[in-house]
Design an enzyme around this catalytic site. Structure first.
Site, PDB file in Angstrom:
ATOM      1  CB  CYS A 120      28.619   4.871  -2.522  1.00  0.00           C
ATOM      2  SG  CYS A 120      30.188   4.518  -3.315  1.00  0.00           S
TER       3      CYS A 120
ATOM      4  CB  ALA B 232      -0.937   0.007   1.205  1.00  0.00           C
TER       5      ALA B 232
END
Length: 455
Positions: free
Chosen positions: A320, A195
């Site tokens: 990263c 949802a």
């Protein structure tokens, strides 16, 4: 502050907020009880189920609510595999599925099941013929997302569903990213969604299982949700999720067209404004609100932090920005650059002015990040036959930056040998060669990558 990360979690829809507040007053009782408050709660739950089933395209008694989209996926995979254990132990998935599907597959493999990952092309889509070929004897279940969560590429679900039907294999479709955006593809056997991806509250997922699909729920169960999702239902959140799903789908066509025009502007302008950028994903068969691009010679964490300081909330598949410091499995499967990766996913209502300001800010942010990493070519010198770059111990994009600096110092036909032990180098060096028209010769142990200058 422009929020451009709707693919992670969409802002709470106004309809969801209204429904949630109303249901907190009316839907707090146990819907399994026969007294007045329980009957009222049951009516709310039944209405929510009917609304969600209509959106999905199934019968209400085929759909259950779960505590999350991840739980819906895990329950769907484990239940379908258990229900068809006499057929076999083979699970077929695409290489770019959401981590919830891949984690379920890894658990299945750890329990002596067979996990087969179907590769994707450079746009991130599977080839239906290749997927069909993977549906060998003993295949109990296949899984394919409707659209990718990182790059937006839509998958050929209808074609794969036809192949699954011909092979007698049920297909679980992860529709989390697309259910609030457009039609549900035909042919699925099981469907999962979440949802908070369409503007409903977090903590509500849904799982639909077609009648006739062999399904055996795993783990302890009770009488709730047909025995497929135990525990007391979070009824206010479920009501809000169903109400917002109906609302967003009602306006999906018009808002999708508007957002697609904004995304088209980003897709076309970013490569013009920023050098050495690759826009990834399918340019046509894609979600209307999502675009991903990768910038050479910069790391994703630096870019995201700089954009955040400028007031833009974006995400990345860059290694990263992850806790594991490994490249995104989606970008790795596609064979595209993982570093300097930025994902823009526009929520409904995004203003054109916000997109224009993002495009104005981005070039300076990227240039500043590259300057900090010293991404400048080496001074001109007499060309040589081979250069060795020692980037051991350095994180990407530094190995790629060092490669780019020296490629001009070798003659055409000469080679650059890069020593790099960062896992991302295995993906980023070949991707750099693809972007810059150089030849990637290959990898040799330990941690050695060879590039031949062809341009």
């Amino acid at each position: 502050m422009p929020y451009f990360d709707a693919a992670s979690a969409a802002p709470l829809h106004p309809v969801a907020r209204q429904a949630l507040l109303a249901a907190l007053d009316e839907g707090w009782a146990d819907p399994a009880r026969l007294y007045r408050e329980g009957r009222r709660a049951r009516l709310l739950l039944d209405a929510a189920r009917e609304a969600a089933a209509e959106a999905v395209g199934c019968r209400p008694d085929e759909l259950v609510f779960t505590p999350s989209g991840t739980r819906a996926v895990h329950s769907g995979v484990s239940g379908a595999l258990a229900g068809r254990r006499r057929v076999g132990r083979r699970l077929v998935v695409s290489a770019v599925e959401h981590s919830s599907v891949l984690h379920a597959g890894e658990a299945h493999a750890a329990a002596d099941g067979e996990l087969v990952e179907v590769p994707v092309g450079r746009t991130g889509a599977v080839d239906p013929a290749v997927f069909a070929a993977a549906l060998g004897e003993g295949t109990a279940l296949a899984c394919l997302q409707t659209a990718n969560h990182e790059v937006g590429t839509e998958q050929p679900v209808a074609e794969v569903a036809a192949a699954c039907r011909a092979a007698g294999v049920p297909l679980l479709v992860d529709a989390a990213q697309s259910l609030g955006r457009g039609p549900v593809p035909e042919g699925w056997s099981l469907l999962a969604a979440s949802a908070h991806k369409w503007g409903g509250p977090a903590g509500v997922g849904l799982l639909a299982v077609r009648k006739g699909v062999r399904f055996a729920p795993q783990g302890p169960s009770d009488e709730r949700e047909s025995g497929r999702s135990p525990g007391f239902e979070n009824l206010p959140a479920i009501v809000a999720a169903a109400a917002s799903l109906r609302a967003v789908r009602a306006g999906a066509a018009a808002e999708g067209a508007r957002l697609r025009a904004l995304v088209d502007r980003i897709r076309s302008r970013v490569p013009e404004l920023v050098p050495d950028v690759e826009v990834v994903g399918d340019p046509v068969r894609r979600l209307p609100h999502l675009v991903t691009f990768s910038c050479l010679y910069v790391d994703g964490e630096t870019l995201l932090s700089a954009l955040d300081r400028e007031g833009f909330s974006v995400s990345s598949g860059s290694s990263c920005t992850s806790s594991t410091l490994t490249p995104s499995h989606v970008l790795r499967a596609m064979g595209v650059l993982s570093e300097g990766n930025v994902r823009i996913s526009l929520p409904d209502g995004t203003e054109e002015a916000d997109v224009d300001r993002f495009l104005a800010v981005l070039p300076g942010v990227v240039a500043a990040a590259r300057d900090r990493l010293g991404a400048a070519p080496a001074p001109a010198a007499a060309p040589v036959d081979e250069v060795v770059v020692d980037a051991l111990g350095k994180r990407c994009p530094l190995p790629v930056i060092e490669l780019a600096k020296v490629i001009g110092t070798v003659r055409v036909g000469g080679t650059v040998v890069v020593l790099a032990d960062d896992a991302a180098a295995r993906l980023d060096i070949p991707a750099w060669c693809e972007m810059r028209g150089q030849e990637y010769v290959g990898e040799a142990p330990p941690h050695t990558y060879t590039v031949r200058r062809t341009a």
